[in-house]
Design an enzyme around this catalytic site. Structure first.
Site, PDB file in Angstrom:
ATOM      1  N   CYS A  74     -18.278 -12.962 -19.996  1.00 27.96           N
ATOM      2  CA  CYS A  74     -19.574 -13.045 -20.661  1.00 27.96           C
ATOM      3  C   CYS A  74     -19.520 -14.082 -21.800  1.00 27.96           C
ATOM      4  O   CYS A  74     -20.402 -14.921 -21.939  1.00 27.96           O
ATOM      5  CB  CYS A  74     -19.944 -11.665 -21.215  1.00 27.96           C
ATOM      6  SG  CYS A  74     -21.699 -11.464 -21.598  1.00 27.96           S
ATOM      7  N   CYS A 107     -22.344  -7.598 -19.312  1.00 30.31           N
ATOM      8  CA  CYS A 107     -21.149  -7.765 -18.496  1.00 30.31           C
ATOM      9  C   CYS A 107     -20.050  -6.835 -18.996  1.00 30.31           C
ATOM     10  O   CYS A 107     -19.803  -6.749 -20.200  1.00 30.31           O
ATOM     11  CB  CYS A 107     -20.611  -9.200 -18.605  1.00 30.31           C
ATOM     12  SG  CYS A 107     -21.653 -10.427 -17.824  1.00 30.31           S
ATOM     13  N   CYS A 154     -27.180  -9.680 -16.680  1.00 29.70           N
ATOM     14  CA  CYS A 154     -26.600  -9.408 -17.998  1.00 29.70           C
ATOM     15  C   CYS A 154     -27.606  -9.791 -19.069  1.00 29.70           C
ATOM     16  O   CYS A 154     -28.163 -10.888 -19.058  1.00 29.70           O
ATOM     17  CB  CYS A 154     -25.306 -10.193 -18.181  1.00 29.70           C
ATOM     18  SG  CYS A 154     -24.607 -10.035 -19.844  1.00 29.70           S
ATOM     19  N   CYS A 180     -25.705 -12.809 -21.229  1.00 27.45           N
ATOM     20  CA  CYS A 180     -25.404 -14.133 -20.675  1.00 27.45           C
ATOM     21  C   CYS A 180     -26.238 -14.474 -19.444  1.00 27.45           C
ATOM     22  O   CYS A 180     -26.134 -15.559 -18.897  1.00 27.45           O
ATOM     23  CB  CYS A 180     -23.914 -14.254 -20.354  1.00 27.45           C
ATOM     24  SG  CYS A 180     -23.434 -13.386 -18.848  1.00 27.45           S
ATOM     25  N   GLY A 195       0.801  -1.225   0.000  1.00 30.73           N
ATOM     26  CA  GLY A 195       0.000   0.000   0.000  1.00 30.73           C
ATOM     27  C   GLY A 195       0.830   1.270   0.000  1.00 30.73           C
ATOM     28  O   GLY A 195       0.298   2.351  -0.196  1.00 30.73           O
TER      29      GLY A 195
END
Lengths: 267, 294, 226
Positions: free
Chosen positions: B271, B265, B240, B243, B31
């Site tokens: 997808c 997606c 979606c 899909c 970080g």
């Protein structure tokens, strides 16, 4: 009538701040030299002097914004006296946003202008770990009321406030964590006289209610007369006179103080 | 190595070594923003120069590279970076998340779970999460050093004060291993939970700002929030349309000027794989063949 | 309660050739609890100077000024601040307050600094203002806009808000009409009855004769002309 006296033991106890031999030079030029004094809990001390007298340098050194060349600034942390000059920076900064407060002359230096009034007041709370939005907001609302800012301005940014309101917001932002020592640098400078008066009255009330100790730097003798218990007069980096405020103003002993006092226009 | 006048993966070995040192330091201090000497790249800032340099420093001839932009493998940015490395490093490329050893991404984390051995490289425009409220770099570095992160919550406070809820929906700030507050790059906050405890190495490169930071595998990453306004990894409340997936991050696509729209997606590979497996959404057509798609 | 011994005072005017002007020497007096002592002497003889030295805003050159147990001549500022808050009151001829503060709060302030609740302090302030005939419609206004007589009465109300064991009065009845003069004299008598030691300057001879138990002529403290 019998007045219930507040507990005064703390005042006779030990000083909140002990300044010993504080010196700061800018190369060959003296910023301030050999400054020593004690500040007791609940005391308001004024530092007066003309521009360049070293009063701002002194305040910066006391508040930890600047490192003095020599000397000690011993603060009673509650768990014992600590020299803030030599203390670790992390600790000093933590103290600066909990036990200490600093009110700048220009509110823009002490506020986040892009953050709402509520966010400005809440920052210190969040900095010490407050994580409940509702509580932070309630505390901020309460503090805005204490500095006479309407609750419906809480989401406005300081830009939309008048100079006097900005200064009151800066005070709220500083006092929200219940500090014990407040540094003020010309807090009424740049304000209209009527706005100044309101601010002075507010500050007096807060000092009394919270038992604050204050070190206030100003060149306005009328301000110190109304606000300060004690006065320190500086010239050329040195303290030339100090004492009870009205004694220094009414019966000045040093040539420079006599000149300073006699130069004030009477109204 | 391709038969070009370029060194492998465009950058010279000294530069790559310098970048690898920054990456290793970043991994050692999760970080923490490590400064590095960002190079001029043959593409403009904002097109992923930081990510490209990190990818270049990590690539070996045996790697398989995937590049996505907003989840898609076939957008300009993704295509040009993929071609750049095909040309300068000659590495294999893929669109399948599970086939890739290095994935460079702009603004998304793939839907398919990452695995040990994979490296995810993020393109970062502004690495400093405190920048928005504190413009001084000296001060923000001091704040990181001393863990003074109250300001980060001021940003979230402002969100709630103005919108009634934390409206920050991307680049949502996180705290890494209880120490550094980090900007996760402009990924949607939907992806934030995937940052934490990931088996893959996650590297962040900011070219213009000259910073690299990192999350080693299985690092704890927590999204900042308030007790009474907890973090929520939100997405559009739809499935979606191609899909039928109900748990993936969706893009809204305007289909005509009569208000017609569809949700698909954002992860095109995810997808496609679902549709090939027989899943059909509201507006989808059954299983287009892989050849047809290409 | 108040005991002054061998007190002297001089002014050094640095900006006028460092001229040293002796204004008082060998001053001595005492004021017992419940006693009122009047200072007399011509204008400029040093009555106000002596009062200010007791109050602490004029520095003593030598000698001692005991108020209760504190020697004001050598006390630290915070000790004097505390003395003024709890023990020593002062009604001066001039009202010095923060502008825009309501009259009621100006009068209540000495009690607030002692930790009295806002309501109790305001109630005490209201009763004093009523006795001193300040109309209630003026209470929310700042006294800075009042007439001289009204300001004087606000000042008196403020000075009597807390029952100080020691009290300094500088011309408390000046510029008051007969009715209000009577109220102020009654307040002084009440304070004496409660045991306050009072040191005052009264040009109003009738008032002085009524409330003072004895007088001290400050001309006795004038330095012998060199």
């Amino acid at each position: 009538m019998t007045a219930p006296l507040r507990t005064l033991t703390a005042e006779t106890d030990r000083p909140l701040l002990q300044v010993q031999g504080l010196t700061k030079s800018y190369g060959a030029r003296i910023g301030c030299a050999h400054i020593s004094f004690d500040l007791f809990p609940g005391e308001v001390m004024g530092i007066v002097g003309e521009s360049g007298s070293g009063k701002s340098t002194l305040l910066s050194c006391l508040a930890g914004h600047m490192a003095p060349d020599t000397g000690r600034v011993i603060f009673d942390t509650g768990t014992g006296p600590v020299d803030t000059v030599t203390m670790a920076e992390a600790e000093r900064r933590r103290m600066a946003r909990t036990d200490w407060a600093f009110v700048h002359q220009n509110p823009r230096d002490g506020l986040r202008m892009g953050v709402s009034a509520g966010g400005n007041v809440g920052e210190r709370l969040m900095a010490i770990g407050a994580r409940h939005y509702g509580e932070i907001r309630a505390t901020a609302t309460d503090w805005l009321a204490r500095v006479e800012i309407a609750a419906d301005r809480i989401d406005d940014r300081p830009r939309a406030f008048s100079g006097g309101m900005q200064q009151r917001l800066q005070i709220a932002r500083n006092l929200v964590t219940g500090p014990r020592l407040v540094f003020m640098d010309e807090p009424t400078g740049g304000l209209d006289v009527s706005v100044q008066a309101r601010l002075l009255d507010l500050l007096r009330g807060l000092v009394r209610e919270m038992g604050l100790s204050v070190i206030i730097v100003t060149h306005d003798l009328a301000v110190v007369r109304l606000l300060a218990d004690r006065l320190m007069v500086m010239k050329g980096g040195h303290v030339v006179e100090q004492g009870l405020t009205d004694q220094v103003l009414d019966d000045p002993q040093h040539a420079y103080t006599q000149l300073l006092v006699s130069s004030v226009l009477q109204v | 190595m391709t038969a070009q006048d370029y060194n492998f993966a465009y950058l010279d070995e000294q530069t790559k070594r310098m970048i690898r040192r920054a990456i290793l330091k970043g991994i050692a201090v999760p970080g923490y923003q490590v400064p590095f000497a960002s190079r001029e790249m043959p593409m403009p800032y904002g097109w992923g120069t930081g990510g490209v340099q990190v990818t270049a420093a990590c690539l070996t001839p045996d790697d398989t590279l995937k590049v996505i932009d907003q989840g898609a493998d076939d957008t300009t940015n993704a295509v040009s970076i993929r071609k750049f490395f095909q040309r300068t490093a000659g590495v294999a490329v893929t669109e399948a998340t599970d086939q890739a050893s290095i994935i460079q991404t702009r603004h998304r984390i793939p839907e398919a779970p990452l695995t040990e051995g994979q490296i995810l490289v993020y393109q970062v425009p502004i690495p400093e999460p405190l920048r928005f409220l504190e413009p001084r770099e000296t001060e923000t570095r001091k704040m990181h050093e001393l863990e003074e992160y109250g300001l980060m919550h001021v940003k979230l406070y402002e969100d709630i004060a103005r919108h009634g809820t934390i409206a920050t929906s991307y680049a949502y700030p996180v705290k890494v291993e209880g120490r550094y507050v980090m900007d996760p790059s402009p990924i949607p906050k939907f992806d934030n939970p995937k940052l934490s405890d990931s088996p893959a190495i996650q590297l962040f490169g900011a070219g213009r700002e000259q910073r690299i930071y990192a999350l080693p595998p299985y690092t704890q990453v927590v999204s900042l929030d308030f007790d009474d306004h907890p973090f929520v990894a939100s997405k559009a409340d739809h499935d979606c349309d191609l899909c039928g997936a109900g748990t993936s991050y969706l893009d809204e696509v305007i289909t005509d000027d009569q208000g017609g729209r569809m949700f698909v997606c954002s992860d095109t590979d995810f997808c496609r794989a679902r549709r090939e497996a027989g899943h059909v959404g509201r507006l989808g057509t059954p299983a287009p063949s892989l050849e047809a798609a290409q | 309660m108040i005991a002054i011994e061998n007190l002297s005072k001089s002014f050094t005017l640095h900006n006028q050739g460092a001229a040293v002007i002796p204004v008082m020497s060998g001053a001595a007096l005492t004021v017992a609890p419940g006693e009122c002592v009047g200072l007399i002497g011509a204008s400029g003889a040093g009555k106000s100077t002596l009062m200010r030295m007791v109050w602490g805003n004029y520095l003593a050159a030598s000698g001692s000024i005991r108020v209760g147990t504190l020697d004001v001549a050598t006390a630290a500022p915070r000790q004097i601040i505390r003395l003024r808050r709890e023990t020593l009151g002062y009604v001066s001829q001039f009202l010095r307050v923060v502008p825009r503060v309501p009259t009621l709060d100006v009068v209540a302030e000495p009690l607030l600094t002692l930790g009295v609740t806002k309501d109790a302090a305001r109630a005490r302030a209201a009763s004093l203002l009523t006795r001193l005939n300040i109309p209630e419609r003026l209470w929310p206004l700042s006294p800075t806009t009042f007439s001289g007589g009204e300001q004087q009465r606000v000042n008196i109300a403020r000075g009597f808000a807390h029952s100080y064991p020691a009290l300094l009065l500088d011309e408390p009845t000046a510029s008051l009409d007969a009715t209000n003069r009577e109220v102020v004299l009654t307040l002084i008598e009440e304070a004496k009855a409660k045991g306050a030691a009072i040191l005052g300057i009264f040009h109003d001879e009738a008032a002085r004769d009524r409330v003072c138990d004895r007088v001290v002529d400050v001309r006795a403290f004038t330095p012998k002309a060199a």
